[in-house]
Design an enzyme around this catalytic site. Sequence first.
Site, PDB file in Angstrom:
ATOM      1  N   GLY A  42      49.915  35.541  20.926  1.00 42.67           N
ATOM      2  CA  GLY A  42      49.029  34.426  20.693  1.00 42.67           C
ATOM      3  C   GLY A  42      49.086  33.990  19.243  1.00 42.67           C
ATOM      4  N   CYS A  43      48.656  32.756  18.978  1.00 44.85           N
ATOM      5  CA  CYS A  43      48.709  32.232  17.607  1.00 44.85           C
ATOM      6  C   CYS A  43      47.730  32.954  16.690  1.00 44.85           C
ATOM      7  CB  CYS A  43      48.447  30.725  17.614  1.00 44.85           C
ATOM      8  SG  CYS A  43      46.997  30.216  18.569  1.00 44.85           S
ATOM      9  N   TYR A  44      46.483  33.107  17.140  1.00 47.44           N
ATOM     10  CA  TYR A  44      45.514  33.838  16.320  1.00 47.44           C
ATOM     11  C   TYR A  44      45.938  35.289  16.089  1.00 47.44           C
ATOM     12  CZ  TYR A  44      41.960  30.100  16.557  1.00 47.44           C
ATOM     13  OH  TYR A  44      41.250  28.925  16.420  1.00 47.44           O
TER      14      TYR A  44
ATOM     15  N   CYS B 229      48.701  35.441  13.343  1.00 50.93           N
ATOM     16  CA  CYS B 229      48.166  35.184  12.005  1.00 50.93           C
ATOM     17  C   CYS B 229      47.372  36.384  11.490  1.00 50.93           C
ATOM     18  CB  CYS B 229      47.276  33.941  12.064  1.00 50.93           C
ATOM     19  SG  CYS B 229      47.205  32.989  10.535  1.00 50.93           S
TER      20      CYS B 229
ATOM     21  N   GLN C  77      49.752  29.837   8.850  1.00 47.96           N
ATOM     22  CA  GLN C  77      50.962  29.551   9.623  1.00 47.96           C
ATOM     23  C   GLN C  77      50.754  28.242  10.375  1.00 47.96           C
ATOM     24  OE1 GLN C  77      51.163  32.752  12.536  1.00 47.96           O
ATOM     25  NE2 GLN C  77      49.695  31.763  13.866  1.00 47.96           N
TER      26      GLN C  77
END
Length: 358
Positions: free
Chosen positions: A155-157, A160, A324
């Site tokens: 996942g993106c979170y 990061c 990001q």
Amino acid sequence: MANEECIKYVSIIGSTGYVGAELVRGFAGHPFFRFRHLTSKTFAGQPYSEIYPEFRGIVDTVCEDIAYEDVAKDSDLVITALPHGVSAKIVVDLLKAGTKVIDHSGDFRYKDLATYEKSYKLTHPNPDLLKDAVYGLPEIYRDKLKTANLVANPGCYPTCSLIALAPFLKAHLIEEDSIIIDATSGVSGAGRKADLAYAFCETDEAFKPYGAVGHRHTTEISEQCSFLAGKNSGDIKVTFTPHLAPFKRGMLASIYVKPSKAFTDVSSEKINAIYEEFYKDETFVRVLPGKTLPDVKAVAGSNYIDVNGVYDPDTGIIKLFSAQDNLGKGAALQAIQAANVMFGLPETAGLKNIVRGI
């Protein structure tokens, strides 16, 4: 020009969403991959360049609505950009057809089945695949990616957050029960859909938290933090709050932790030095110098993630920061990085670039 013997054929299922479009952009200039199938139920029969005009003369491939197993038969790699729950049903057939798969849903990101089913409120139809799936964070799981047939794109979170936390969790330099993550995403993180909450007038000049309790990425971050610290799934619990900001793409994580007793010489300079050492061989993790802190504008359109941290002696708190592009390193471009590793290609192939200079 790449030797034709090195060329691999990639297909994208769900190619017209925002993640799909970013995959197309990334692969369009890749020296070793060529498109085989771009699928879409909504836009079947239309050239891709009619859906996204910026691809005119670059990607004019006609979108198809064909059986998933037919997509896999003549593809070296299939990337799925489908909703959670849908991928879990079809990936098994793609693998049986003999292709490698990178999946963008949350369906294969967990090792603990119960955690997945609780987080997504779904019953997994193919739970045996969880043990085989490799979490697609190259900076952490590069060796496993080299032999993987199924990759769960993070996942993106979580990407990061984990890139910022990894050096300190692995070295046991922070109190594991003290992790607080405030993270902010651009509107494209919600996907390409007609939803009033993400309409221009609703998001412009707005800034708000959402999913403050029970956001599904919380358990993904917690499980991976546990693994980074050498513990079992779920041993570490993080406090995570996502926020929505009025920009199209980008993500910033601000993370607050307490130093452990092992971190005896904690300082801002030491935090920066730990980052420098841990990521010294990583192209796509940029450790910022001195007191420079990450900015989403500096990573937009790229596969780079910028990190740095500071120590506040008045409170005894370490503050870690990372930025990001949520569609880049947070999704599609990281998948291309993982694909490069899977096929033994240069990891930077098609990725070592930026798309804006100001």
